[in-house]
Design a protein around this motif. Structure first.
Motif, short mmCIF file in Angstrom:
data_model
loop_
_atom_site.label_atom_id
_atom_site.label_comp_id
_atom_site.label_asym_id
_atom_site.label_seq_id
_atom_site.Cartn_x
_atom_site.Cartn_y
_atom_site.Cartn_z
N ALA A 128 0.55 -1.25 -0.05
CA ALA A 128 0.03 0.40 0.17
C ALA A 128 0.76 1.08 -0.39
O ALA A 128 1.80 1.38 0.34
CB ALA A 128 -0.96 0.46 1.05
N ILE A 129 0.79 2.35 -0.47
CA ILE A 129 1.09 3.13 -0.09
C ILE A 129 0.86 4.19 0.77
O ILE A 129 -0.55 4.43 0.83
CB ILE A 129 0.56 4.43 -1.58
N THR A 130 1.45 4.58 1.65
CA THR A 130 1.42 5.27 2.90
C THR A 130 1.45 6.88 2.92
O THR A 130 1.14 7.88 4.18
CB THR A 130 1.78 4.51 3.98
N ARG A 131 2.31 7.75 1.62
CA ARG A 131 2.81 8.70 1.60
C ARG A 131 3.02 8.45 0.17
O ARG A 131 3.91 7.95 -0.61
CB ARG A 131 4.41 8.86 2.33
N ASP A 132 1.63 9.35 -0.51
CA ASP A 132 2.40 8.99 -2.17
C ASP A 132 3.23 9.92 -2.41
O ASP A 132 3.58 11.11 -1.87
CB ASP A 132 0.25 10.02 -2.65
N SER A 133 3.69 10.08 -3.44
CA SER A 133 4.80 9.98 -4.71
C SER A 133 4.88 9.73 -5.90
O SER A 133 3.92 8.33 -6.24
CB SER A 133 5.95 10.21 -4.27
N PRO A 134 5.16 10.80 -6.71
CA PRO A 134 5.10 9.32 -8.49
C PRO A 134 6.07 8.19 -8.30
O PRO A 134 5.59 7.20 -9.11
CB PRO A 134 6.06 10.85 -9.22
N ALA A 135 7.45 8.16 -7.31
CA ALA A 135 7.73 6.67 -7.77
C ALA A 135 6.70 6.22 -6.37
O ALA A 135 7.41 5.01 -7.07
CB ALA A 135 9.18 7.34 -6.51
N ALA A 136 6.37 6.63 -5.17
CA ALA A 136 5.22 5.51 -5.06
C ALA A 136 4.74 4.71 -5.69
O ALA A 136 4.35 3.36 -6.14
CB ALA A 136 4.94 6.09 -3.61
N LYS A 137 4.05 6.09 -6.80
CA LYS A 137 2.63 5.35 -8.59
C LYS A 137 3.41 4.33 -9.12
O LYS A 137 2.75 3.30 -9.07
CB LYS A 137 2.24 6.36 -8.68
N ALA A 138 4.57 4.61 -9.10
CA ALA A 138 5.38 3.85 -9.99
C ALA A 138 5.72 2.55 -9.79
O ALA A 138 5.56 1.53 -10.11
CB ALA A 138 7.05 4.45 -10.49
N PHE A 139 5.97 2.13 -8.27
CA PHE A 139 6.13 1.11 -8.02
C PHE A 139 5.06 0.09 -7.99
O PHE A 139 4.65 -1.13 -8.22
CB PHE A 139 7.22 1.32 -5.92
N ILE A 140 3.70 0.87 -7.34
CA ILE A 140 2.75 0.30 -8.14
C ILE A 140 2.41 -0.47 -9.93
O ILE A 140 2.13 -1.91 -9.58
CB ILE A 140 1.60 0.79 -7.64
N GLU A 141 3.23 -0.24 -10.49
CA GLU A 141 2.93 0.01 -12.04
C GLU A 141 4.02 -0.74 -11.93
O GLU A 141 3.71 -2.13 -13.13
CB GLU A 141 2.86 1.55 -12.13
N PHE A 142 5.87 -0.84 -10.85
CA PHE A 142 6.24 -1.85 -11.25
C PHE A 142 5.78 -3.48 -10.99
O PHE A 142 5.93 -4.32 -11.79
CB PHE A 142 7.52 -2.07 -10.61
N LEU A 143 4.93 -3.45 -9.98
CA LEU A 143 4.03 -5.28 -9.45
C LEU A 143 3.69 -5.36 -10.80
O LEU A 143 4.16 -6.72 -10.48
CB LEU A 143 4.02 -4.41 -8.45
N LYS A 144 2.89 -4.33 -11.80
CA LYS A 144 2.50 -5.60 -12.65
C LYS A 144 3.45 -6.09 -13.84
O LYS A 144 2.40 -6.43 -14.82
CB LYS A 144 1.70 -4.85 -13.82
N THR A 145 5.06 -5.70 -13.88
CA THR A 145 5.34 -6.24 -14.98
C THR A 145 5.69 -7.30 -14.22
O THR A 145 6.21 -7.75 -12.90
CB THR A 145 6.66 -5.86 -14.86
N PRO A 146 6.07 -8.53 -15.44
CA PRO A 146 5.99 -10.32 -15.11
C PRO A 146 7.46 -9.75 -14.52
O PRO A 146 7.65 -10.77 -13.55
CB PRO A 146 5.96 -10.52 -16.45
N ILE A 147 8.68 -8.92 -14.72
CA ILE A 147 9.97 -9.51 -14.40
C ILE A 147 9.90 -9.14 -12.74
O ILE A 147 10.94 -9.14 -12.14
CB ILE A 147 10.68 -7.99 -14.96
N ALA A 148 9.39 -8.02 -12.03
CA ALA A 148 8.87 -7.65 -10.93
C ALA A 148 9.04 -8.80 -9.92
O ALA A 148 9.49 -8.99 -8.82
CB ALA A 148 8.15 -6.91 -10.37
N HIS A 149 7.91 -10.21 -10.41
CA HIS A 149 7.85 -11.62 -10.07
C HIS A 149 9.00 -12.53 -10.30
O HIS A 149 8.77 -12.95 -9.57
CB HIS A 149 6.47 -11.54 -10.58
#
Length: 453
Positions: free
Chosen positions: A348-369
């Motif tokens: 979850a995001i507990t302190r919002d920022s562009p980098a925080a949003k990008a990290f959630i997007e990163f988790l949607k990539t197969p490579i992150a898994h």
């Protein structure tokens, strides 16, 4: 479950980034098991983040911390973000303290949905997008189940999607020794009815089908709760399971009593259990599966989560000396599909920022898994990963169970109030195998729930 690291011929490549030199476990583009296109596409879309900071805080320590950092390194290298992960022995209390003090990390990693529910209700979580919720629904096995796990009422009372699932745990497994099955002529059962027939056949052949141990020191009784939860998912709808967790239907409801009794068909049958029913409560859960490996075997079957293999004799190899199958469903209840019981870590995001949003997007990539999958104990319900990236065949098979599930439900006892899920439910199960009937035990647990203030 502990497995050996998979290490390629190229151990690392150094990438210069905003946080200094970062080690990438697998050089981009050099291993066909990985979806490098997802990495390159993500990198191209987030080049504007270079120099930003990102703090992440969660439960992973020791080996798991090393493994998560190996994933985080790819996010940092792709974006130029200085992402840094930290943990604490008392991370649950620390995240509450930090959010209340107004100094939370950007990203909180938490395996307790109840804690996230509390943080969302107090306004300490940033809602994720509807697009992200829809992505999880479409791309995860039993996707709607995973979306529901991250939905909580916010401070305004409106329910929103707050938590992204990453790294799952699987419980709906039965362990066995293939050599024992082969010598006896037994086959892996495809239905619950067949599992019961197999148990009866083992008894008829002079063997004992099950090893069951509920001992766990001050937590004695918890393995029985997993049995009951699995039986709830195989006899009742997911909606009924959810109502039970929330106390919208009572513990002594016939649906719950019936699930307890289904567990009792195995645990309270003298002929079914190694050492007899009296040994069920007194046998430590860590010692319980050892009977599978005795010669002759003291038992042929053991129900337990994926982690139990770490307590097998060290010379036993998974997939050869020991294996598992999905705890089957009742052929008489096809409408329930293929439910899976387990747990999972939510981000979850507990302190919002562009980098925080990008990290959630990163988790949607197969490579992150796939980076974690290829190294050690990591399971994902993400259908877009390459299953061949798993470090070994047992993990791959468990991953397939997750991606093919029609329903996923979080361990119920972990979602209930602590005095019930980690108290009355545990002791009630000991009372049950000790001789009390299911209805009485369930009523006792409900009385404890009703007595909570």
């Amino acid at each position: 479950m502990k497995t050996s690291f998979w290490i390629g011929t190229a151990l690392a490549v150094l990438i210069a980034g905003s946080a200094g030199a970062q080690e990438l476990k697998f050089p981009p583009g050099q291993d066909a098991r990985f979806n490098w296109k997802s990495y390159e596409d993500f990198k191209a879309a987030h080049a504007d983040l270079k120099g930003q900071g990102l703090t992440l805080f969660g439960p992973w320590r020791g080996e798991d911390e090393i493994l998560f950092n190996s994933v985080l390194a790819y996010f940092n290298a792709a974006t130029g973000v200085d992402g840094r992960y930290s943990s604490s022995e008392n991370y649950e209390q620390q995240i509450v303290i930090d959010t209340q003090a107004g100094s939370p990390p950007n990203i909180a990693i938490i395996p307790q949905p109840g804690l996230l529910t509390d943080l969302a209700a107090k306004g300490f979580l940033t809602p994720l997008s509807d697009e992200t919720a829809n992505w999880v629904k479409e791309n995860y096995g039993a996707g709607q189940s995973w979306v529901d796990l991250g939905m909580y009422p916010g401070k305004d009372g409106q329910t929103a999607y707050f938590a992204f699932p990453f790294k799952a745990d699987l419980k709906s497994l039965v362990w066995y020794v293939p050599e024992n099955f082969e010598e006896a002529g037994y086959e892996v059962p495809k239905t619950m009815e067949d599992l019961i027939k197999l148990s009866d056949q083992i008894v008829e052949d002079g063997g004992v089908p099950w090893c069951i141990g509920l001992g766990s020191g001050g937590a004695t009784g918890w393995p029985a709760t997993d049995w009951v939860e699995d039986m709830m998912l195989r006899t009742q709808s997911p909606e009924t399971y959810d109502k039970w967790v929330k106390n919208d239907i009572k513990f002594d409801d016939p649906a719950v009593v019936g699930a307890i009794e289904e567990f009792g068909k195995f645990a309270k049958n003298e002929e079914y259990v190694s050492g007899g029913v009296a040994a069920v409560a007194s046998t430590d859960f860590r010692d319980s599966p050892k009977g599978l490996f005795d010669i002759p075997p003291k038992c042929y079957l053991h129900h337990q989560a994926s982690f139990i293999s770490s307590f097998f004799p060290p010379d036993k190899k998974l997939g050869t000396d020991a294996d598992f199958f999905y705890l089957p469903t009742y052929a008489s209840k096809p409408e329930l599909g293929t439910p899976v019981l387990g747990a999972g870590t939510l981000i979850a995001i507990t302190r919002d920022s562009p980098a925080a949003k990008a990290f959630i997007e990163f988790l949607k990539t197969p490579i992150a898994h796939e980076v974690w999958m290829a190294q050690a104990a990591f399971l994902t319900p993400y259908k877009g990963v390459n299953l061949e990236a798993y470090a070994n065949e047992p993990l791959k098979k468990q991953g397939e169970i997750l991606t093919s599930a029609t329903t996923f439900r979080f361990d119920a006892s972990d979602l209930m109030p602590g005095k019930i899920g980690a108290g009355a439910f545990w002791t009630g199960m000991i009372d049950y195998v000790g001789g009390k009937d299911a209805k009485t035990v369930a009523s006792d647990i409900q009385k404890a729930w009703d007595g909570l203030k």
